[in-house]
Scaffold this active site. Structure first.
Site, short mmCIF file in Angstrom:
data_model
loop_
_atom_site.label_atom_id
_atom_site.label_comp_id
_atom_site.label_asym_id
_atom_site.label_seq_id
_atom_site.Cartn_x
_atom_site.Cartn_y
_atom_site.Cartn_z
N CYS A 88 0.88 -1.16 0.00
CA CYS A 88 0.00 0.00 0.00
C CYS A 88 0.92 1.21 0.00
O CYS A 88 1.47 1.58 1.04
CB CYS A 88 -0.90 0.01 1.23
SG CYS A 88 -1.84 1.54 1.38
N CYS A 147 -0.52 4.25 2.30
CA CYS A 147 -0.57 4.20 3.77
C CYS A 147 -0.25 2.79 4.25
O CYS A 147 0.91 2.38 4.14
CB CYS A 147 -1.90 4.69 4.31
SG CYS A 147 -3.36 4.01 3.49
N SER A 148 -1.22 2.04 4.74
CA SER A 148 -0.91 0.72 5.29
C SER A 148 -2.07 -0.25 5.10
O SER A 148 -2.29 -1.11 5.94
CB SER A 148 -0.55 0.85 6.77
OG SER A 148 -1.62 1.45 7.46
N CYS A 149 -2.84 -0.12 4.02
CA CYS A 149 -3.99 -1.01 3.79
C CYS A 149 -3.51 -2.46 3.71
O CYS A 149 -2.52 -2.76 3.05
CB CYS A 149 -4.71 -0.62 2.50
SG CYS A 149 -5.38 1.04 2.59
#
Lengths: 105, 228
Positions: free
Chosen positions: B133, B136-138
């Site tokens: 991702c 961000c941090s999906c």
């Protein structure tokens, strides 16, 4: 809005350019790049509105789009021959008249 | 702990003595899961906001605890069971690849109604997927739980889309020549889980034995399943 997504698998698309100062989910590195649609992923409230506490309706179609790495970065800046996919909303995509249909990997 | 926090309370003046700290989150080697590494101002802000929302009746402390318990109950062990089932059960595998959430709900008795959409991708002898991702941090938390620190690091997020083979090699993953790579950047509402290639030499193994070969990293695509 039509009942069916406007873009289908294999269709060549180009990602819109633009520099909104507000929240959006289209990574800079893909803006203006040419790819092909892998498949529609469904409709979701627009995150560009959700980020500001608006409902983001009607929902927008999200597409998985595939890019050749060399198209994204230029051949000298990345490893050879791999692909990148990203999930992009319909209002960031337009049909690429100069592109060729091809089957995604 | 309190001394440490006190020291760092001054860190955001940008210059505090003999060494420079990178802005929070930029040091890929920092133990970002360690509470000490979080900015105390952010921790205080989180606490204030949480208490205000509870006071205003938006949710209760019990709601928060229930959500934490639910999140912590999802671990890569669940993903490993899913992959092992897909390896041995062609009908489940087909259902999983076609529409992951309903297939998982009926096969594993999970309630995924309030979790993000999920797509399962299958690695083959011809094509390897690796998920990231960049924004961000999906991460497929509804199956794998909390993402590892490296997944959220700027180094992983920026490098895997430019030099995936080099990044995989640093994870000890050397793909055979000719195997294609697709880097899957999860930029919006869809989450992705990878079914690694079933290792050779596991013919006839049962699900439990197979699941032991399926690591978290193999379901993100930075590694392959363990060799038997």
């Amino acid at each position: 809005m039509s009942a069916l997504p406007a873009l289908v698998s294999g269709m060549p698309v180009v990602v819109r350019t633009g520099e909104p100062l507000t929240h959006c989910r289209t990574p800079h590195y893909l803006r203006g790049k040419r790819g092909v649609v892998v498949r529609p992923l469904g409709r979701y409230p627009d995150p560009e509105a959700l980020a500001y506490h608006k409902p983001g309706l009607p929902p927008r179609v999200l597409y998985q789009v595939e890019f050749e790495a060399a198209e994204v970065w230029g051949e000298r800046l990345c490893e050879p021959s791999y692909r990148i996919t990203a999930d992009l909303f319909e209002h960031w995509l337009e049909p690429d008249a100069a592109g060729h249909r091809r089957s995604p990997a | 702990m309190s001394d440490h926090q006190h020291d760092h309370a001054h860190a955001h003046a940008h210059d505090h003595g003999d060494h420079a700290h990178p802005p929070h989150g930029e040091d890929a080697h920092a133990p970002v899961d360690d509470l000490d590494s979080y900015d105390p101002e952010s921790l205080l802000m989180e606490q204030a906001l949480r208490e205000l929302l509870i006071e205003q009746g938006v949710f209760t402390a019990e709601d928060i605890q229930r959500q934490i318990d639910l999140t912590e109950s999802r671990t890569p062990a669940l993903g490993a069971q899913v992959v092992a089932r897909a390896w041995v059960d062609p009908a489940f595998r087909a259902a999983l690849l076609a529409d992951a959430r309903p297939a998982l709900e009926s096969a594993f008795g999970l309630d995924l109604a309030n979790t993000p959409e999920l797509t399962v991708l299958e690695n083959t002898a011809d094509l390897h997927h690796v998920v990231c991702c960049t924004l961000c941090s999906c991460y497929p938390r509804n199956i794998l739980g909390i993402p590892p620190a490296w997944y959220k690091s700027r180094e992983y997020r920026s490098r895997v889309v430019i030099e995936p083979r080099a990044v995989l090699r640093e994870f000890g993953t050397e793909l055979p020549a000719g195997r294609e790579i697709t880097v899957v950047d999860s930029t919006a509402d869809m989450r992705y889980l990878v079914i690694p290639l079933r290792p050779a030499g596991t013919e006839g193994w049962d699900e439990e034995r197979l699941a032991a070969l399926v690591t978290r990293d193999s379901m993100v695509g930075v590694a392959q399943a363990l060799a038997p």
